[in-house]
Design an enzyme around this catalytic site. Sequence first.
Site, PDB file in Angstrom:
ATOM      1  N   HIS A 116       0.805  -1.233   0.000  1.00 45.27           N
ATOM      2  CA  HIS A 116       0.000   0.000   0.000  1.00 45.27           C
ATOM      3  C   HIS A 116       0.827   1.268   0.000  1.00 45.27           C
ATOM      4  CE1 HIS A 116      -3.939  -1.942   0.936  1.00 45.27           C
ATOM      5  NE2 HIS A 116      -3.147  -2.844   1.499  1.00 45.27           N
TER       6      HIS A 116
ATOM      7  N   LYS B 129      -8.833  13.602   5.200  1.00 47.11           N
ATOM      8  CA  LYS B 129      -7.984  12.398   5.166  1.00 47.11           C
ATOM      9  C   LYS B 129      -6.956  12.565   6.258  1.00 47.11           C
ATOM     10  CE  LYS B 129      -6.974  13.570   0.749  1.00 47.11           C
ATOM     11  NZ  LYS B 129      -7.181  12.459  -0.161  1.00 47.11           N
ATOM     12  N   ARG B 130      -6.183  11.490   6.552  1.00 45.64           N
ATOM     13  CA  ARG B 130      -5.118  11.642   7.543  1.00 45.64           C
ATOM     14  C   ARG B 130      -4.223  12.819   7.164  1.00 45.64           C
ATOM     15  NH1 ARG B 130      -4.585   7.696  11.704  1.00 45.64           N
ATOM     16  NH2 ARG B 130      -2.670   8.828  12.149  1.00 45.64           N
TER      17      ARG B 130
ATOM     18  N   LYS C  69       0.442  14.206   1.666  1.00 41.96           N
ATOM     19  CA  LYS C  69      -0.917  14.471   1.194  1.00 41.96           C
ATOM     20  C   LYS C  69      -1.156  15.978   0.974  1.00 41.96           C
ATOM     21  CE  LYS C  69      -2.833  10.390   3.622  1.00 41.96           C
ATOM     22  NZ  LYS C  69      -3.461   9.555   2.573  1.00 41.96           N
TER      23      LYS C  69
ATOM     24  N   THR D 224      -8.780   6.441  -1.783  1.00 39.56           N
ATOM     25  CA  THR D 224     -10.104   5.851  -2.008  1.00 39.56           C
ATOM     26  C   THR D 224     -11.202   6.878  -1.776  1.00 39.56           C
ATOM     27  OG1 THR D 224      -9.836   4.908   0.206  1.00 39.56           O
ATOM     28  CG2 THR D 224      -9.608   3.406  -1.650  1.00 39.56           C
TER      29      THR D 224
ATOM     30  N   LYS E  17     -15.014   8.009  -3.551  1.00 40.76           N
ATOM     31  CA  LYS E  17     -16.251   8.274  -2.808  1.00 40.76           C
ATOM     32  C   LYS E  17     -16.840   9.619  -3.202  1.00 40.76           C
ATOM     33  CE  LYS E  17     -14.291   5.574   0.887  1.00 40.76           C
ATOM     34  NZ  LYS E  17     -13.489   5.584   2.109  1.00 40.76           N
TER      35      LYS E  17
END
Length: 824
Positions: free
Chosen positions: A363, A556-557, A562, A667, A671
Site C-alpha cells: 500500500h 484524510k489523515r 498528502k 479511495t 467516494k
Amino acid sequence: AWKKFQAKPFVSKDDFEKEVVRHVETTLARSMFNCDETAAYAAASLAFRDRLITEWNRTQQRQTFADTKRVYYLSLEFLMGRALDNAMLNVGLKNVAKEGLSELGFRIEDIINQEHDAALGNGGLGRLAACFLDSMASLNFPAWGYGLRYKYGIFKQEIVDGYQVEVPDYWLDFNPWEFPRHDIVVDVQFYGGVRKYQDEVGKNVAVWEGGEIVKATAYDVPIPGFDTPTTNNMRLWSSKAASGEFDFQKFNSGDYESSVADQQRAETISAVLYPNDNLDRGKELRLKQQYFWVAASLYDIVRRFKKSKRAWSEFPDQIAIQLNDTHPTLAIVELQRILIDMEGLDWDEAWTIVTNTFGYTNHTVLPEALEKWSVPLFQNLLPRHLQIIYDINMFFLQSVERKFPGDRDMLARVSIIEESQPKMVRMAFLAIVGSHKVNGVAELHSDLIKTTIFKDFVKIFGPDKFTNVTNGITPRRWLHQANPRLSELIASKTGGLGFLKDLNVLNELEKFADDKAFKKEWAEIKYANKVRLAKYIKSTTGVTVNPAALFDIQVKRIHEYKRQQLNIFGVIHRYLTIKAMTPEQRKKLAPRVSIFGGKAAPGYWMAKTIIHLINNVGAVVNKDPDVGDLLKVIFLEDYNVSKAEIITPASDVSEHISTAGTEASGTSNMKFVLNGGLIIGTCDGANIEITREIGENNIFLFGNLAEDVEDLRHTHNYGSHTLDPDLVKVFDLIKSNAFGDAGAFGALTGSIEDHGDYYLVSDDFHSYIQTQTLVDEAYKNQEEWITKTILSVARMGFFSSDRCINEYAEMIWNVEPLPVEKGS
Ligand code: 26Y
C-alpha cells in the site's frame, strides 16, 4: 426435529417491533415506559443481530458442507464505522425498521446516531479492508477477516485552542455486534529458546521451549452481504494472561503484585491500535501484536483444514490468505514453522505450500512506512521465527546467486536481512519471497513498485508475480447509505437498486446528463446534502456557512505527502487576493467554504503544526468583515467513518493533491466522485484512472508528474531553489504574525524554504492556484457543472470494490463464489 423450533427472522414491521419490545423488556431488563434512545438503539441492534446470526450460522454451515476454497483476509485494521444502518440496508429492512421505530416514538436517524463507530483502523488501508468484507459477503465468497480486537480504536480528536488533543476511544461499553467465543482460545508463545537435536532417524528437529504463554480469545462479528443471505465472519482476537485472572501460584507465594502485572502485560497486547499511518516506529509491543494475531489466526485456519483430513499438499487448493500490507508477514514464517516443526513436513514441501497460499498487497512506496524489525528484538521475542527467516533468506539468496552468478551487490540489495547496525529484517522482502502474487493498489502505484522499491525482485521472479488490483469502494455504504436521496433518484431512473450490485449500470445515467428535470432534482439533492453539512458545521464549530457557496473539502489523515499545507497556503493566497479586491471584483467571485478534517499521528509534529495553522487561519478569516461569505475556513474535529458519511455527499470539489508518486491509490477520491462531487487532484494514485474513466474534462488536474519528481528534488538540493513568488507572499503574511505567533509555524515554512521542499509544495503552487481559478470559473456555469457531475457518476462503475474483489478472486485467490438460493 429441532428444525420446526428454529426462529424465523422477522420481515414485517409488527414482528420487528415485537422483537424490539422483547429485547427492551427482557435482554435489557428495562420497561418500555423509560425506553430512551440508547435503549432503543440497543434493542433495535439486538433485533437485527439475531437476524444476522441466523443467516450467519446458515452461511457457515453451507461453506463447511461445500468444502470449497476459502479466503482469509488478514488485516491489522478494519475501519468498520457503524453497523446498524449497514445491517438494515444490506438485509433490505431499513424501511420496516423506520416505520416500526416511528410507531414506538423514535426517529430512525436519532437511533442510528447512538452508535459508536467501530474505529479499528487509521485510514485508507483499514477502510479498504472494511469495503472488501462487504464486497466478499455481497458476492457470496466464502471469506473470513482476521484482526485484533483492540480495546481502544483510533483516538478521538479534539481541537483545543487550535491544537489537536488525543482522547482514548473506549468503544466496547456496549457492543451488540460481537460474539465472544469463550470456547475458541489459542495459546500463543513468546520469548524462550530453541533446542535443536537429531532424532532416531537422523532428522533435524527444533523445539521452541520456555518463555511465556498468552491466551487469544476469539470474538466474532457477522458481516452481512447486500441482498443475499450470505453472512460472513470477521474474527477478532483479544489477549488474556494464560493463568486467567492472575497467577495463583505467584499469588499464594505472596507475589500478588507481579501476578496482577503479568495479567496486565498480557492484556496490553490487544489494548490499543497504533495510531501511525504510513510511519513505522518499530515498537516491540507492535511486533507482539502482529505475532499474537498471526499465530492465533493460523492456528485457527490450520485446525479447520485438519478437520477435512486432506493431504497437506491440498492446503493451497483449500485456502488463500491475503496479507493486507506487511503487518501480517509473520504468517508466512508461522505457517512454515507449523509445517516443519509441528507437522514434520520437509522444508521444500512446506515452502511450496506456504508460497502457494499467500498473496501480499503493498500500500505504499514511502520509505518511512516500510516495516523493518531489528534482529536482536526478533531474537529475543521470536527466536525460532528468526532462525526460519534466516533459512528462508539463505535458500532465497542461493537461488538469486544461481540466477545472477557473482552479483554481490544484487545479493546485498535483496537480502531479507539488512546488514545495518543493528541488523534489520525487511518485512516487505520477506512478504514478496513468501507469496505467489504481489499487488499494488492502483496502476501507477503498481508500476512504481515494479520499477523502484521492488525492481530487483521483478528480475528475480519475473514480471508475472507482480500485478495490479486498483482499489474500490463499496457503493452500499458510500452511496446507498451515505446518500439515500441520490441512491433513490438513481434507482428510479435505472430500474431499481440493481446498480448497487453491478455498479456499471450507472452508465445509464449518461442519457440524463442534459435532461432539465433530472438535473434539477440532482442539484436539489446536492444542495440538501450541503445544507445538512452546513448545519453540522454550525452545531460543531459555531461558524455559519452559506450552502450556496462552493464547498471545497479535504478530509484524510494529515500527512506532509498528502499536502494539506498546499491547500491551506492556497487558502491564505485566496484571502490575500480577496483583501486586495475592490467591492465590484468581490461580487464576481464565487463564495467558497474550505473544509478540512483528519487526524495527525500523535508523535508527528509537522502534521500537528498543519492542523494548528488551518485552525488559526480559520479564526482570522472567518471573522474578517472584508471577506464575509466569500471565504470560510473550517476544521472538522474527529474525522471518522460516520462523519465521512455526512461530509462526502456534500462536496462540490474535493482535494486529492499528494505529491505525484506518493499516494498509492486514495479511495476517498472515488467516494467523492460517486457522490456527485468533482475533484482537484494531482496525477497520482487512482486519480489517473478516475480521469481515464470519467474524462479529462470532468476533473481538475494540476502539478508535476511522478516521473519529474526525482529531478526536481535533485535541483532543490544541488541546484538553485527559488520559491514561487505567490507562495513567498503567503509566507510573509504568516511571518507577520497574522495567524498568531509565526514561531509556531517556522518548522513548516522552513521545511519548504530551507530544507529542500521534499514534497514540492512550491513547485506545484502556481499550477495549483491557477487550477483553483479554473474551478471558480467552472462553478459559475452551474448548468455545465451539473452535467459534468452526472457524467462522472455515470462513469464510476469501475471503482466498485466488487470489481476489485472479483479481480483478486480470479487473479490471486483462485476462488469461486458459493451460490445461494434465496430462502435456503
Ligand atoms: C507500518 C505501520 C505504522 C503502518 C500502519 C498503517 C503503515 C501504513 C499504514 C497505513 C497505510 C495506509 O492507509 N495506506 C493507504 O492505503 C490505501 C488503501 O490501499 C490507499 O488508498 C492509500 O493511498 C494508502 O496511503
